[in-house]
Write a protein that holds these residues in place. Structure first.
Motif, PDB file in Angstrom:
ATOM      1  N   PHE A  92      -7.666  -2.557  -6.034  1.00  0.00           N
ATOM      2  CA  PHE A  92      -6.272  -2.739  -6.440  1.00  0.00           C
ATOM      3  C   PHE A  92      -6.181  -3.304  -7.852  1.00  0.00           C
ATOM      4  CE2 PHE A  92      -5.003  -3.037  -1.750  1.00  0.00           C
ATOM      5  CZ  PHE A  92      -4.347  -1.817  -1.760  1.00  0.00           C
ATOM      6  N   ARG A 145       0.841  -1.204   0.000  1.00  0.00           N
ATOM      7  CA  ARG A 145       0.000   0.000   0.000  1.00  0.00           C
ATOM      8  C   ARG A 145       0.878   1.256   0.000  1.00  0.00           C
ATOM      9  NH1 ARG A 145      -5.412   0.586   1.143  1.00  0.00           N
ATOM     10  NH2 ARG A 145      -5.574  -1.552   1.916  1.00  0.00           N
ATOM     11  N   PHE A 184       0.239  -3.223  -7.748  1.00  0.00           N
ATOM     12  CA  PHE A 184      -1.194  -3.271  -7.472  1.00  0.00           C
ATOM     13  C   PHE A 184      -1.724  -4.709  -7.556  1.00  0.00           C
ATOM     14  CE2 PHE A 184      -0.834   1.221  -8.785  1.00  0.00           C
ATOM     15  CZ  PHE A 184      -1.470   1.822  -7.708  1.00  0.00           C
TER      16      PHE A 184
END
Length: 534
Positions: free
Chosen positions: A476, A444, A457
């Motif tokens: 994501f 993150r 991601f």
């Protein structure tokens, strides 16, 4: 279905490759019958009175091509080679007076010796080119040449020169920009199709572009601190190969024709440069990348076993003699053959050989690729028989072997802080150990800093899934698609994410904002494709 997907559907049976080797539009264009079938789908970027492509349109065109290149599996996502190419390329781009952020270097798994520049600063490098370069300066000479094509805006200039041609000829030009086959004879298809296109005029422009890219590339090579003799050596070796194998010349020569005049000019320029001793070469890391480029292109067990035998002895002709590099190459081959324990033995041997040869006076940091391969193999042995997605667990549940792996992963990350391939391996290692909370937080933070990296991601989505965070998982994934320019699937993932985020108003607002952004980007892509078809 947009233009490039339509075209790839037509081309797939003939194994055509999406590309944009614009240095010569006479390079592999379209076979005659395919050209006739597909002419209605060819894009037109303007009429005879329009100006050259703008920088913005060139960028958008390049991004569209890259999206399709990824869709059809033409890009190898090996993070170590790709990371090396982009760090390496950034030195060249900076020396050329441009911004590294405007360029992307990517790897194509192809044994042929070739490199090419797409619109918008995307530069493809075949694994065969890396494998054939004997020094960093030789590789740098080719990349500097391609950067020269981009900085001199040869696509836009070529389009401007052809404004007065017929629409059919203009379509052929753009087809040549967008589509390149592995078959060099396919360029004759334009002539066979009766497009009324002046090949001599096109070749003349190509020669001018090549000479200019040589001149700009040579100056860039020198400014970046590489040995200009590398351009002389590499191009000279390619020219010699062309004479020896007249009917099977290296692909680079088919798309970047070398002439005696060009070679002589490069030699003359190199002769005027005072020789230095401190050229910007790092032989070991480059040799490791080079060996990996050789191995990634080998697919069959027979090819791999043949390569394993070759790595047993110094490869004098290919200039691969370092025992550390040869042991690393054997490890890569054995890993691809599924012989993980033997591969681990070989890479450990490579590390031991490196340590034995390390200078006691000058402290040197071991190349990350050696440590990464050993960690990867240890994780592979640890993962044997485990499910793809390990359930989430706490650090306290780790056994001694797992704690050792975690400690080594932490040390690895700290030692090579600025290396993206190290960050990716660290995150994958945490996931293999089931430490998804730690992995998710790490990813993150990274995704906030590196929004254009789709791999980050994608990994974050995997940990979110293991943690049961469905809204985050799909959010994501949406950002992973968007980072790769695929905005329609990104929009679809935001829709799914919103269904799971109904009680999280902050997250819902964030997803809504991203969805609007992706819809705008998708509309821009659609409008561009529409304008190209008019």
């Amino acid at each position: 279905m947009h233009f490039l997907e339509d075209t790839m559907r037509l081309l797939r049976p003939r194994k055509w490759l999406l590309s944009a080797c614009f240095a010569t539009v006479s390079l592999s264009v379209l076979s005659s019958n395919l050209y006739a079938d597909g002419i209605g789908n060819l894009p037109n970027l303007g009429d005879a009175g329009s100006s050259e492509l703008s920088v913005q349109d060139e960028k958008k065109l390049g991004d569209l091509i890259m999206r399709d290149y990824r869709t059809f599996g033409q890009i190898n996502d090996d993070s170590e080679i790709t990371g090396f190419l982009n760090r390496f390329g950034a030195k060249i781009v900076t020396a050329a007076g441009a911004s590294p952020s405007d360029f992307e270097f990517f790897l194509v798994t192809d044994k042929t010796i070739n490199a090419f520049a797409l619109p918008g600063g995307h530069i493809g490098v075949n694994s065969g080119l890396i494998a054939s370069a004997h020094t960093e300066s030789e590789l740098a000479s080719v990349l500097a040449h391609e950067v020269g094509h981009v900085t001199q805006r040869h696509i836009a200039r070529m389009y401007s020169q052809q404004k007065q041609t017929s629409l059919v000829s203009a379509a052929a030009i753009i087809a040549g920009i967008l589509l390149a086959s592995s078959n060099p004879d396919a360029a004759q298809g334009v002539i066979a199709a009766g497009a009324g296109y002046s090949v001599n005029q096109q070749l003349s422009f190509s020669r001018d572009s090549e000479r200019e890219a040589d001149r700009v590339g040579f100056a860039t090579l020198e400014a970046a601190g590489f040995n200009p003799q590398g351009m002389v050596d590499f191009f000279g070796r390619l020219q010699k190969s062309a004479r020896l194998y007249e009917n099977n010349a290296p692909a680079y020569l088919q798309t970047h024709p070398l002439t005696a005049e060009r070679i002589a000019d490069i030699r003359n320029r190199a002769g005027l440069v005072p020789e230095k001793k401190d050229y910007n070469d790092d032989p070991l890391e480059f040799e490791l990348v080079r060996v990996k480029a050789i191995v990634v292109a080998d697919k069959s067990p027979q090819d791999l076993n043949d390569q394993l035998r070759i790595f047993q002895e110094p490869m004098i002709q290919e200039n691969i003699k370092n025992p550390v590099v040869l042991a690393y190459g054997r490890s890569l081959v054995l890993s691809k053959l599924g012989k993980t324990q033997q591969a681990l033995t070989e890479v450990t041997k490579a590390i031991d050989l490196y340590d034995q040869g390390r200078s006691v006076v000058k402290v040197q940091v071991m190349p990350a690729m050696l440590q990464a391969e050993r960690l990867r193999l240890r994780l592979k042995l640890y993962d044997t028989g485990r499910p793809d997605l390990v359930p989430n667990r706490a650090d306290s549940t780790l056994n001694p072997q797992e704690k050792k792996l975690l400690a080594d992963l932490e040390d690895f990350r700290e030692t090579y802080k600025g290396n993206m391939s190290v960050k990716l391996l660290y995150a994958r290692g945490l996931q293999s150990l089931g430490l998804h909370e730690k992995a998710e937080q790490f990813l993150r933070d990274l995704t906030a800093a590196y929004r254009s990296n789709g791999d980050l991601f994608e990994l974050a989505a995997k940990s979110a899934q293991a943690l049961g965070k469905q809204a985050d998982q799909h959010y994501f994934l949406a950002q992973s698609y968007a980072a790769r320019g695929a905005y329609l699937p990104a929009i679809e993932q935001t829709q799914i994410a919103k269904r799971f985020a109904t009680n999280d108003y902050y997250l819902l607002a964030e997803i809504d904002a991203k969805q609007r952004e992706y819809k705008q980007k998708a509309d821009e892509q659609r409008e561009m494709m529409k304008s190209m078809k008019q």
